[in-house]
Design a protein around this motif. Structure first.
Motif, short mmCIF file in Angstrom:
data_model
loop_
_atom_site.label_atom_id
_atom_site.label_comp_id
_atom_site.label_asym_id
_atom_site.label_seq_id
_atom_site.Cartn_x
_atom_site.Cartn_y
_atom_site.Cartn_z
N TYR A 17 -7.41 7.50 4.46
CA TYR A 17 -6.61 8.11 5.33
C TYR A 17 -6.70 10.29 5.09
O TYR A 17 -7.10 9.83 3.94
N GLY A 67 -9.81 2.25 5.99
CA GLY A 67 -8.88 2.31 5.44
C GLY A 67 -9.99 4.31 4.24
O GLY A 67 -10.11 4.24 3.21
N ASP A 80 -13.20 -0.89 2.08
CA ASP A 80 -13.81 -0.48 3.09
C ASP A 80 -14.98 0.24 2.80
O ASP A 80 -14.91 1.54 2.51
N VAL A 113 -6.51 0.22 12.17
CA VAL A 113 -6.87 2.06 10.93
C VAL A 113 -8.26 1.11 9.86
O VAL A 113 -7.84 -0.41 9.48
N LEU A 166 -9.87 3.39 0.46
CA LEU A 166 -8.95 2.17 0.21
C LEU A 166 -10.63 1.34 -0.22
O LEU A 166 -11.87 1.44 1.29
N GLU A 185 1.90 -2.41 11.73
CA GLU A 185 0.90 -2.56 11.45
C GLU A 185 0.33 -4.53 10.80
O GLU A 185 1.82 -5.09 11.52
N LYS A 186 -0.05 -5.42 11.43
CA LYS A 186 -0.68 -6.09 11.82
C LYS A 186 0.38 -6.71 12.78
O LYS A 186 0.94 -7.82 12.34
N ARG A 239 -19.51 -0.37 9.06
CA ARG A 239 -17.81 -0.93 7.77
C ARG A 239 -18.45 -1.99 7.64
O ARG A 239 -18.48 -2.45 7.98
N TYR A 249 -5.10 -5.64 10.66
CA TYR A 249 -4.79 -4.10 10.83
C TYR A 249 -3.89 -3.49 10.58
O TYR A 249 -3.37 -4.88 11.53
N GLY A 250 -3.41 -2.74 10.85
CA GLY A 250 -2.64 -1.24 11.09
C GLY A 250 -3.55 -0.97 12.41
O GLY A 250 -5.04 -0.90 12.45
N THR A 279 1.17 2.36 6.81
CA THR A 279 1.58 2.26 8.13
C THR A 279 2.67 2.83 8.98
O THR A 279 2.97 3.90 9.55
N LEU A 299 0.74 -0.53 0.19
CA LEU A 299 -0.30 0.26 -0.11
C LEU A 299 0.85 0.85 0.06
O LEU A 299 0.33 1.92 -0.39
C1 G1P Z 1 -4.99 -2.05 4.80
C2 G1P Z 1 -3.62 -1.18 5.70
C3 G1P Z 1 -4.08 -1.41 6.98
C4 G1P Z 1 -5.45 -1.51 7.12
C5 G1P Z 1 -6.42 -1.98 6.50
C6 G1P Z 1 -7.89 -1.48 6.16
O1 G1P Z 1 -4.46 -3.22 4.93
O2 G1P Z 1 -2.71 -2.11 5.65
O3 G1P Z 1 -3.39 -0.96 7.75
O4 G1P Z 1 -5.57 -1.85 8.73
O5 G1P Z 1 -6.25 -1.94 5.44
O6 G1P Z 1 -8.58 -2.11 5.55
P1 G1P Z 1 -4.72 -4.83 4.19
O7 G1P Z 1 -6.79 -4.92 4.17
O8 G1P Z 1 -4.66 -4.12 2.51
O9 G1P Z 1 -4.24 -6.04 4.31
#
Ligand code: G1P
Length: 290
Positions: free
Chosen positions: A209, A207, A135, A205, A132, A192-193, A255, A172-173, A233, A112
């Motif tokens: 920002y 999606g 979401d 977090v 994102l 992150e995760k 959400r 998630y973050g 993140t 990302l």
């Molecule tokens: C991304 C971000 C993550 C966030 C999440 C929210 O992760 O990297 O920090 O919490 O979106 O949907 P992904 O879902 O793309 O793995």
């Protein structure tokens, strides 16, 4: 007051592997919830929040996303001739003026942070939103609008937050919270995760920002993080660790995680049940099969 947020980045380069085989030929963002592709929900939210410039970070095989936002003269003329003005209006909602839309390509799936960085030259020195598409958030006031209003008062970097059950937190973050004022929480650090043991809180977090160009500079200096990817993140965490103005915003709204099959199905059913044209019949059907 901080500079106005006019630009939004939509990272849509992902391979959508969780939705294979469908995503072998269709971008994940074109998968529909009822009758609208996922990307339309993000676009509507952005437009209703005052975003004027839309930057899509795409990849090979995402051509239909560009077609989706283009004019479709044959279809439009056909609908006009038939007097189907309501349908014409719907197709117009999916059309963006060419001056307000830009596409940049992410050549490799490096994460990302890397996707956001691909838009660096279009962002220049302005704050920007990142949305994102996975979401989908149903709310009275669009979530990005809620965030822009808060950002106009406090500035800095801002991420959307929500409480997530422990068993899901590692997807998630996650933030380490500082002081909370109303819906705004100061962020001391972010990870992150994380594993459940590493997780600094249950605030994850989501999606949405609002970021400043400082984040682009930080991304350029990052090495690979979680899952071997360049993580957004980590770039925001760098600011938090320096004691910069980094905040989380606990939004109002429901959400749907359309990045997972079960979340996507739940979103489809919930949204269908809010649609006046189909909800009664659909409800009867659901009652009859469960
Ligand atoms: C991304 C971000 C993550 C966030 C999440 C929210 O992760 O990297 O920090 O919490 O979106 O949907 P992904 O879902 O793309 O793995």
């Amino acid at each position: 007051m901080p500079q106005k947020v006019k630009k939004a980045i939509f990272p849509v380069a992902g391979l959508g592997t969780r939705f294979l085989p469908a995503t072998k030929a269709i971008p994940k963002e074109i998968l529909t919830l009822v009758d609208q592709p996922l990307i339309q929900y993000s676009m509507d939210e952005a437009r209703e929040s005052g975003i004027e410039e839309f930057i899509f970070v795409t990849s090979r095989g995402k051509g239909s996303l560009e077609d989706y936002f283009d004019r479709s003269p044959t279809l439009e003329n056909h609908l006009k001739k038939q007097g189907k003005l309501d349908l014409l209006k719907l197709t117009e909602r999916a059309t963006l003026d060419s001056g307000s839309i830009a596409y940049v390509r992410q050549h490799d799936p490096l994460g990302l942070g890397d996707a956001v960085y691909c838009a660096k030259n279009l962002i220049k020195d302005e704050p920007f939103a990142v949305i994102l598409t996975d979401d989908v958030i149903v709310s009275k006031k669009p979530v990005m609008k809620q965030m822009i209003e808060a950002y106009n008062t406090i500035g800095g970097e801002m991420v959307a937050l929500m409480n997530i059950p422990t068993e899901e937190i590692s997807n998630y973050g996650v933030i380490e919270p500082g002081e909370q004022k109303g819906s705004t929480v100061a962020i001391k650090s972010m990870i992150e995760k994380p594993s459940v043991a590493e997780s600094p809180s249950s605030l994850a977090v989501i999606g949405r920002y609002i970021l400043t160009p400082k984040i682009m500079t930080n991304i350029a200096q990052l090495s690979k993080g979680t899952h071997g990817e360049i993580q957004l993140t980590d770039a925001i965490n760098h600011e938090a660790m320096m004691g910069s103005n980094v905040n989380g915003f606990i939004f109002e709204g429901h959400r749907h995680d359309c990045g997972s099959k079960i979340g996507y199905l739940k979103a489809t059913v919930s949204l269908a049940l809010t649609r006046p044209d189909i909800k009664n019949e659909f409800k009867e059907f659901l009652n009859s099969i469960v």
